[in-house]
Design a protein around this motif. Structure first.
Motif, PDB file in Angstrom:
ATOM      1  N   GLY A 137       0.896  -1.448   0.036  1.00  0.00           N
ATOM      2  CA  GLY A 137       0.009   0.123  -0.200  1.00  0.00           C
ATOM      3  C   GLY A 137       1.070   0.790  -0.118  1.00  0.00           C
ATOM      4  N   ILE A 138       0.409   2.605  -0.866  1.00  0.00           N
ATOM      5  CA  ILE A 138       0.819   3.555  -0.486  1.00  0.00           C
ATOM      6  C   ILE A 138       0.364   4.512  -0.750  1.00  0.00           C
ATOM      7  CG2 ILE A 138       2.771   5.061  -2.110  1.00  0.00           C
ATOM      8  CD1 ILE A 138       3.650   2.936  -3.547  1.00  0.00           C
ATOM      9  N   GLY A 139       0.834   5.355   0.397  1.00  0.00           N
ATOM     10  CA  GLY A 139      -0.407   6.369   0.652  1.00  0.00           C
ATOM     11  C   GLY A 139       0.505   7.650   1.124  1.00  0.00           C
ATOM     12  N   LEU A 140      -0.165   8.562   1.625  1.00  0.00           N
ATOM     13  CA  LEU A 140       0.267  10.039   1.579  1.00  0.00           C
ATOM     14  C   LEU A 140       0.579   9.819   3.895  1.00  0.00           C
ATOM     15  CD1 LEU A 140      -2.660  10.373   1.047  1.00  0.00           C
ATOM     16  CD2 LEU A 140      -2.173  12.805   1.021  1.00  0.00           C
ATOM     17  N   ASN A 141       0.725   8.449   4.402  1.00  0.00           N
ATOM     18  CA  ASN A 141       1.652   8.483   5.451  1.00  0.00           C
ATOM     19  C   ASN A 141       1.167   7.029   6.199  1.00  0.00           C
ATOM     20  OD1 ASN A 141      -1.433   8.346   6.018  1.00  0.00           O
ATOM     21  ND2 ASN A 141      -1.889  10.942   6.190  1.00  0.00           N
ATOM     22  N   LYS A 142       1.102   7.422   7.016  1.00  0.00           N
ATOM     23  CA  LYS A 142       1.397   5.463   7.111  1.00  0.00           C
ATOM     24  C   LYS A 142      -0.245   5.086   7.393  1.00  0.00           C
ATOM     25  CE  LYS A 142       4.275   4.589  11.202  1.00  0.00           C
ATOM     26  NZ  LYS A 142       5.061   4.544  12.187  1.00  0.00           N
ATOM     27  N   LEU A 143      -1.039   5.312   8.561  1.00  0.00           N
ATOM     28  CA  LEU A 143      -2.596   5.283   8.362  1.00  0.00           C
ATOM     29  C   LEU A 143      -3.087   4.578   6.781  1.00  0.00           C
ATOM     30  CD1 LEU A 143      -5.736   5.495   9.130  1.00  0.00           C
ATOM     31  CD2 LEU A 143      -5.340   7.716   8.614  1.00  0.00           C
ATOM     32  N   THR A 144      -2.493   5.359   5.291  1.00  0.00           N
ATOM     33  CA  THR A 144      -3.134   5.541   4.478  1.00  0.00           C
ATOM     34  C   THR A 144      -2.632   4.029   4.000  1.00  0.00           C
ATOM     35  OG1 THR A 144      -2.511   7.149   3.451  1.00  0.00           O
ATOM     36  CG2 THR A 144      -4.371   8.132   4.365  1.00  0.00           C
ATOM     37  N   ALA A 145      -1.292   4.401   4.415  1.00  0.00           N
ATOM     38  CA  ALA A 145      -0.482   3.193   3.536  1.00  0.00           C
ATOM     39  C   ALA A 145      -1.335   2.280   4.280  1.00  0.00           C
ATOM     40  CB  ALA A 145       0.900   3.469   4.246  1.00  0.00           C
ATOM     41  N   LYS A 146      -1.032   1.516   5.641  1.00  0.00           N
ATOM     42  CA  LYS A 146      -1.552   0.828   5.796  1.00  0.00           C
ATOM     43  C   LYS A 146      -2.842   0.012   5.573  1.00  0.00           C
ATOM     44  CE  LYS A 146      -1.829  -2.658   9.481  1.00  0.00           C
ATOM     45  NZ  LYS A 146      -1.235  -3.920   9.085  1.00  0.00           N
ATOM     46  N   ILE A 147      -3.589   1.086   5.102  1.00  0.00           N
ATOM     47  CA  ILE A 147      -5.092   1.019   4.916  1.00  0.00           C
ATOM     48  C   ILE A 147      -5.046   0.396   2.979  1.00  0.00           C
ATOM     49  CG2 ILE A 147      -7.583   1.511   4.280  1.00  0.00           C
ATOM     50  CD1 ILE A 147      -7.316   2.913   6.987  1.00  0.00           C
ATOM     51  N   ALA A 148      -4.213   0.916   2.625  1.00  0.00           N
ATOM     52  CA  ALA A 148      -4.297  -0.086   1.254  1.00  0.00           C
ATOM     53  C   ALA A 148      -3.909  -1.128   1.568  1.00  0.00           C
ATOM     54  CB  ALA A 148      -2.995   1.748   1.086  1.00  0.00           C
ATOM     55  N   SER A 149      -2.728  -0.834   1.927  1.00  0.00           N
ATOM     56  CA  SER A 149      -1.851  -2.783   2.119  1.00  0.00           C
ATOM     57  C   SER A 149      -2.930  -3.699   2.230  1.00  0.00           C
ATOM     58  CB  SER A 149      -1.101  -2.686   3.096  1.00  0.00           C
ATOM     59  OG  SER A 149      -1.124  -2.750   4.013  1.00  0.00           O
ATOM     60  N   ASP A 150      -3.940  -3.657   2.779  1.00  0.00           N
ATOM     61  CA  ASP A 150      -5.187  -4.128   2.917  1.00  0.00           C
ATOM     62  C   ASP A 150      -5.997  -4.458   1.635  1.00  0.00           C
ATOM     63  OD1 ASP A 150      -4.102  -5.130   5.561  1.00  0.00           O
ATOM     64  OD2 ASP A 150      -5.551  -4.032   6.391  1.00  0.00           O
ATOM     65  N   ILE A 151      -5.898  -4.159   1.155  1.00  0.00           N
ATOM     66  CA  ILE A 151      -7.117  -3.314  -0.142  1.00  0.00           C
ATOM     67  C   ILE A 151      -7.158  -4.841  -1.155  1.00  0.00           C
ATOM     68  CG2 ILE A 151      -8.772  -2.326  -2.010  1.00  0.00           C
ATOM     69  CD1 ILE A 151      -7.993   0.285  -0.582  1.00  0.00           C
ATOM     70  N   ASN A 152      -6.315  -4.920  -1.356  1.00  0.00           N
ATOM     71  CA  ASN A 152      -5.892  -5.995  -2.417  1.00  0.00           C
ATOM     72  C   ASN A 152      -5.110  -7.258  -2.157  1.00  0.00           C
ATOM     73  OD1 ASN A 152      -7.766  -4.529  -4.594  1.00  0.00           O
ATOM     74  ND2 ASN A 152      -5.951  -3.361  -4.460  1.00  0.00           N
ATOM     75  N   LYS A 153      -5.347  -7.856  -0.776  1.00  0.00           N
ATOM     76  CA  LYS A 153      -4.399  -9.630  -0.340  1.00  0.00           C
ATOM     77  C   LYS A 153      -5.293 -10.310  -0.683  1.00  0.00           C
ATOM     78  CE  LYS A 153      -2.623  -9.143   4.095  1.00  0.00           C
ATOM     79  NZ  LYS A 153      -1.256  -9.254   3.470  1.00  0.00           N
ATOM     80  N   PRO A 154      -4.573 -11.714  -1.526  1.00  0.00           N
ATOM     81  CA  PRO A 154      -2.888 -11.192  -0.668  1.00  0.00           C
ATOM     82  C   PRO A 154      -2.967 -10.848  -2.718  1.00  0.00           C
ATOM     83  CG  PRO A 154      -4.271 -13.288  -1.674  1.00  0.00           C
ATOM     84  CD  PRO A 154      -5.306 -12.358  -1.775  1.00  0.00           C
ATOM     85  N   GLY A 155      -0.675 -10.208  -2.324  1.00  0.00           N
ATOM     86  CA  GLY A 155      -0.983 -10.378  -3.577  1.00  0.00           C
ATOM     87  C   GLY A 155      -0.863  -8.821  -3.891  1.00  0.00           C
ATOM     88  N   GLY A 156      -1.529  -8.503  -3.536  1.00  0.00           N
ATOM     89  CA  GLY A 156      -1.936  -7.029  -4.858  1.00  0.00           C
ATOM     90  C   GLY A 156      -1.211  -5.531  -4.247  1.00  0.00           C
TER      91      GLY A 156
END
Length: 351
Positions: A137-156
């Motif tokens: 996940g890539i975002g503007l901060n740790k919060l948005t990056a963390k939530i982004a990394s969960d959106i297309n799990k696994p392998g996305g």
């Protein structure tokens, strides 16, 4: 300059390593576990199996479940390989577990054709070297990056480029989607007719802090809007606060164990408050009469010094272990410590 923060998260890390090393486990429900599930494969998760679940309960949900013993040395070895690869990109990294970390790529993102290109290359390289998949996940901060990394799990992967993009995504999600909102807090919010993230928006920061306390009110206000000023703490020293006690005669009753845990918790918590620190991780250590030693930890995304929340985490760990007798040592500790000043926000900026 706007920050660009990414969060990588290895997919079902321990289970994926075992599946890679034992192809016969592929597409089968497996867990890495002792008495408690450490990691469940994605086929196992379809049965409702999750980490921290008692292994016997997991087998009831899936009679054909394959249970693989924990091999922490192997997982630590794989983790070091991954972390060494990450450190070749930049040293602005905060490793928060064997299988995940935050990376501040603000200064290097211009070397890549796009954020999408960086994420694709990162995941591809991890797979080439380890044979394991990760989500990014890539975002503007740790919060948005963390939530982004969960959106297309696994392998996305997923990318938030602006706060508006994040708000558009999060506004119709259940309030539990916000890191730091657990089951009990969610129930409290539901009683006040706050079910979705967008239900928070009509309230001012002052109103939320007045109703739920400064820490929780600030969390609701800022995180619902994608605001998070925490840095990627790549120079943070790893340290902990805690206490343990060895018993001359082994403990052999639930009452004795509970009493000792409460005493250790109170002592450790008093030190946490005295040093004016917040903590993310609570750990419980147990040694039995036969010298077998086990440790269990529970980590929050948001650091806290809330006694009720921390004691609840200890109780959850204790419940998952189902301890009854022959205990020679108990320990309670707090780690992933932060100074409150590193996360305090100026209220004037938020009205």
């Amino acid at each position: 300059m706007n920050r660009v923060i990414c969060h990588y998260d290895m997919d079902a890390f321990y289970a994926s390593i075992e599946i890679r090393d034992n192809p016969k486990y592929k597409d089968k429900p497996i867990v890495v576990a002792g008495g408690v599930v450490t990691t469940a494969s994605y086929p196992a998760r379809k049965f409702g199996i999750h980490s921290a679940m008692n292994t016997l309960d997991a087998k009831k949900l899936c009679p054909k479940l394959i249970v693989v013993p924990v091999n922490k040395d192997k997982y630590a070895y794989e983790s070091r390989i991954i972390q060494d690869l990450v450190l070749k990109i930049t040293h602005k990294v905060e490793f928060i577990a064997f299988d995940e970390g935050f990376i501040d790529i603000t200064d290097i993102i211009d070397k890549f054709s796009s954020k999408e290109n960086f994420a694709n290359l990162f995941r591809k390289r991890i797979f080439e070297i380890t044979g394991l998949t990760c989500s990014m996940g890539i975002g503007l901060n740790k919060l948005t990056a963390k939530i982004a990394s969960d959106i297309n799990k696994p392998g996305g992967q997923h990318i938030f480029n602006t706060e508006d993009e994040f708000i558009e995504f999060i506004k119709d999600k259940k309030v539990r989607k916000l890191p730091g909102v657990g089951k009990q807090f969610e129930k409290l919010l539901n009683k006040d007719n706050i079910f979705l993230v967008k239900d928070i928006y009509p309230f001012s920061l002052k109103e939320l802090c007045s109703k739920y306390g400064t820490s929780r009110g600030e969390l609701l206000y800022t995180y619902s809007r994608g605001i998070d000023h925490r840095d990627v703490e790549f120079n943070r020293a790893i340290h902990s606060i805690g206490n343990e006690n060895t018993f001359r005669l082994p403990l052999d009753s639930e009452e004795e164990i509970t009493r000792e845990i409460e005493s250790l918790f109170d002592w450790s918590y008093a030190r946490l408050i005295k040093k004016n620190l917040l903590t993310k991780t609570v750990s419980l250590k147990v040694r039995f009469k036969n010298r077998e030693t086990i440790s269990r930890s529970k980590t929050r995304f948001i650091p806290t010094n809330d006694k009720e929340l921390l004691k609840g985490m200890v109780d959850e760990l204790l419940l998952s272990l189902n301890l009854t007798r022959d205990i020679k040592l108990l320990g309670v500790s707090f780690s992933n410590l932060e100074n409150p000043s590193t996360r305090q926000l100026t209220f004037e900026k938020l009205y």
